[in-house]
Design an enzyme around this catalytic site. Structure first.
Site, PDB file in Angstrom:
ATOM      1  N   LYS A  50       0.804  -1.290   0.111  1.00  0.00           N
ATOM      2  CA  LYS A  50      -0.093   0.134   0.012  1.00  0.00           C
ATOM      3  C   LYS A  50       0.819   1.365  -0.143  1.00  0.00           C
ATOM      4  O   LYS A  50       0.474   2.397  -0.406  1.00  0.00           O
ATOM      5  CB  LYS A  50      -0.850   0.072   1.147  1.00  0.00           C
ATOM      6  CG  LYS A  50      -1.893  -1.315   1.321  1.00  0.00           C
ATOM      7  CD  LYS A  50      -2.317  -1.328  -0.201  1.00  0.00           C
ATOM      8  CE  LYS A  50      -3.285  -2.721  -0.257  1.00  0.00           C
ATOM      9  NZ  LYS A  50      -2.050  -4.175  -0.146  1.00  0.00           N
ATOM     10  N   GLY A 179      -0.897 -14.844 -12.817  1.00  0.00           N
ATOM     11  CA  GLY A 179      -1.721 -14.844 -11.872  1.00  0.00           C
ATOM     12  C   GLY A 179      -2.307 -13.415 -11.709  1.00  0.00           C
ATOM     13  O   GLY A 179      -1.837 -12.500 -11.530  1.00  0.00           O
ATOM     14  N   ILE A 183      -3.408 -10.065  -5.218  1.00  0.00           N
ATOM     15  CA  ILE A 183      -1.891  -9.514  -5.411  1.00  0.00           C
ATOM     16  C   ILE A 183      -1.321  -9.176  -6.713  1.00  0.00           C
ATOM     17  O   ILE A 183      -0.685  -8.300  -6.716  1.00  0.00           O
ATOM     18  CB  ILE A 183      -1.164 -10.721  -4.586  1.00  0.00           C
ATOM     19  CG1 ILE A 183      -1.674 -10.719  -3.278  1.00  0.00           C
ATOM     20  CG2 ILE A 183       0.319 -10.403  -4.638  1.00  0.00           C
ATOM     21  CD1 ILE A 183      -0.884 -12.006  -2.592  1.00  0.00           C
ATOM     22  N   GLY A 184      -1.657 -10.097  -7.799  1.00  0.00           N
ATOM     23  CA  GLY A 184      -1.035 -10.038  -8.897  1.00  0.00           C
ATOM     24  C   GLY A 184      -1.638  -8.669  -9.499  1.00  0.00           C
ATOM     25  O   GLY A 184      -1.040  -7.777 -10.184  1.00  0.00           O
ATOM     26  N   ALA A 318      -5.703 -10.113   6.658  1.00  0.00           N
ATOM     27  CA  ALA A 318      -5.105  -9.749   7.870  1.00  0.00           C
ATOM     28  C   ALA A 318      -6.302  -9.221   8.811  1.00  0.00           C
ATOM     29  O   ALA A 318      -6.249  -9.894   9.973  1.00  0.00           O
ATOM     30  CB  ALA A 318      -4.351  -8.805   7.588  1.00  0.00           C
ATOM     31  N   HIS A 441     -23.321  16.289   2.020  1.00  0.00           N
ATOM     32  CA  HIS A 441     -23.051  16.698   0.467  1.00  0.00           C
ATOM     33  C   HIS A 441     -21.870  17.740   0.462  1.00  0.00           C
ATOM     34  O   HIS A 441     -21.984  18.789   1.266  1.00  0.00           O
ATOM     35  CB  HIS A 441     -24.230  17.231  -0.193  1.00  0.00           C
ATOM     36  CG  HIS A 441     -24.172  17.615  -1.452  1.00  0.00           C
ATOM     37  ND1 HIS A 441     -23.849  16.756  -2.487  1.00  0.00           N
ATOM     38  CD2 HIS A 441     -23.952  18.984  -2.157  1.00  0.00           C
ATOM     39  CE1 HIS A 441     -23.754  17.574  -3.525  1.00  0.00           C
ATOM     40  NE2 HIS A 441     -23.720  18.837  -3.381  1.00  0.00           N
TER      41      HIS A 441
END
Length: 467
Positions: A50, A179, A183-184, A318, A441
């Site tokens: 991240k 993949g 993750i890929g 996690a 808003h």
């Protein structure tokens, strides 16, 4: 009264939460960690990726500032700075977890754990010493590791796992990713933003296979616009290295074999429970290739021994591990509370972000459940447009009575927006419970409100459906 002794094997988001919860309830707790406190998530997974995602997002945003009337020249990518930011974030969080364990008077031992019978654990330290510890309860929280498929040439230099690629010091001109899971695709987005020519090879007929198909289809269009090539229903058969050190991945697709040449190959076909070194057989604990078998309280077939997080193979997230930690330790310590299925949100940090909770439309159809559906486009949301992020959709599914069953988002800050939906599902809220709540808003959360109202045809900013 003597405090219960509890051993936690693994110091990741499942293990350290279990340890702290045990200490809160009065247990004497010891954590055994073979690598680094914080586990894969903090050190080699969700947190560092991240941090890279943020750097990649900012770098990409610098190319689009003109639409906001800001012209920037001469910016550049500093890989040392990118890695420095990542390590600073990781270090801060790891130090924080270590401080929490210390503050809760939890002993931490560095070493590899091997289960024995009678709730005993043998610990092999880096210095070569072995110590045997006994406890009233044991929590196994050893996590998972990257799966490596049987592809010829997978051991060649330049072929890396999701953990190894985090340490990159250059941006490959061409990157092949085997993949197309979470993750890929996250790494595909990161390296695409950094300037790599990214190609994804996915064996199944859909990338991000666990998500709602409509959301994935819309994201795939965005990924293609960004320059990410995706080959679905394609098998990676062989990897070889050319004389110029380039890697070639031979693939089998719907129209036959073809080659993809790249500077680096990321293998990201999933993760498997990290349980091989635990000596489960001697402890007579039942397990399979999917992970350690557990009850609804995450207790193994051996009373007092629990398995939480990725190592039980139930939900490899996690936050799921942390939740399971509380459930398991409370059960061990005799804290009773009603067990119920808890909706678990999932987030994919791509561009635009994707987040999901509850049932997909495909799951509802397969189960034969009658449902209502409503969608709201971020292109009609004022806040999203001011951000320059109007691409996206928020999709809500409910039963015929309007009780929410699933929410799926692709759009700006989807990973933050999903939690109002998660609360709604957790409390089994219906349209009436949500429609009276005022949403500020202009905010992105208005998209959720409008989509929910659309289930009953009451959305203000949606054109009425043609009858």
């Amino acid at each position: 009264m003597t405090a219960k002794k509890m051993i936690v094997i693994g110091g990741g988001p499942g293990g350290y939460v279990a340890a702290i919860r045990g200490a809160q309830l009065g247990a004497s707790v010891t954590v055994i960690e073979s690598n680094k406190i914080g586990g894969t998530c903090l050190n080699d997974g969700c947190i560092p990726t991240k941090a890279l995602y943020k750097s990649a997002s900012l770098y990409h945003a610098m190319t689009e500032t003109a639409q906001f009337g800001i012209h920037v020249d001469g910016f550049r990518l500093d890989m040392a700075g990118v890695q420095g930011h990542k390590q600073q974030v990781v270090g801060t969080l790891v130090d924080g977890v270590a401080a929490l364990l210390k503050a809760n008077r939890i002993d931490v031992i560095s070493g590899k754990a091997h289960l024995m019978s009678n709730r005993q654990v043998a610990v092999s330290t880096p210095e070569g010493e072995t110590t045997v510890l006994s406890a009233d309860g044991i929590v196994i929280a050893t996590g998972s590791e990257p799966m490596m498929p049987p592809i010829e040439g997978i051991d060649l230099e330049g072929v890396v796992t999701s953990e190894q690629i985090l340490k990159f010091d250059f941006v490959p001109k061409k990157l092949t990713i085997i993949g197309g899971g979470v993750i890929g695709m996250e790494f595909a987005g990161i390296f695409n933003a950094f300037g790599s020519e990214v190609t994804v090879v996915e064996f199944a007929d859909q990338i991000l296979g666990q998500l709602d198909a409509e959301i994935v289809k819309r994201y795939a269009v965005q990924a293609k616009k960004q320059g990410i090539a995706i080959h679905k229903q394609t098998k990676a058969k062989q990897i070889r290295k050319l004389e110029n050190q380039a890697l070639v991945c031979t693939c089998e697709g719907k129209k036959g074999d073809f080659d993809i040449e790249s500077d680096q190959i990321l293998v990201s076909v999933g993760r498997i429970p990290r349980i091989r070194a635990l000596n489960l057989d001697e402890a007579e604990i039942k397990y399979s290739l999917k992970g350690i078998e557990v009850t609804e309280h995450f207790e193994t077939n051996q009373a007092g021994i629990y398995a939480i997080g990725d190592c039980n193979g139930k939900t490899m997230l996690a936050h799921a591990a942390s939740h399971q930690a509380i459930e398991a330790v409370d059960h061990f310590m005799g804290v009773s509370h009603e067990h119920s299925a808890t909706p678990i949100p999932s987030c994919v940090f791509v561009n635009p972000e994707i987040a999901s909770v509850g049932l997909t439309e495909e799951a509802l159809k397969e189960s034969g459940i009658a449902y209502l559906k409503s969608k709201f486009m971020f292109g009609a949301n004022g806040k999203a447009l001011t951000m320059g992020e109007g691409e996206g959709i928020l999709k809500v599914l409910s039963d015929k009575d309007g009780v929410l069953l699933g929410v799926h988002i692709m759009g700006p800050h989807a990973s933050d927006l999903i939690h109002e939906a998660t609360l709604a599902l957790h409390q089994a809220l219906d349209v009436n419970a949500i429609k009276g709540m005022i949403h500020a808003h202009p905010t992105l959360s208005e998209a959720f409100h409008e989509a929910v109202l659309g289930l009953k045809g009451e959305a203000i900013h949606l054109a009425p459906l043609k009858k």
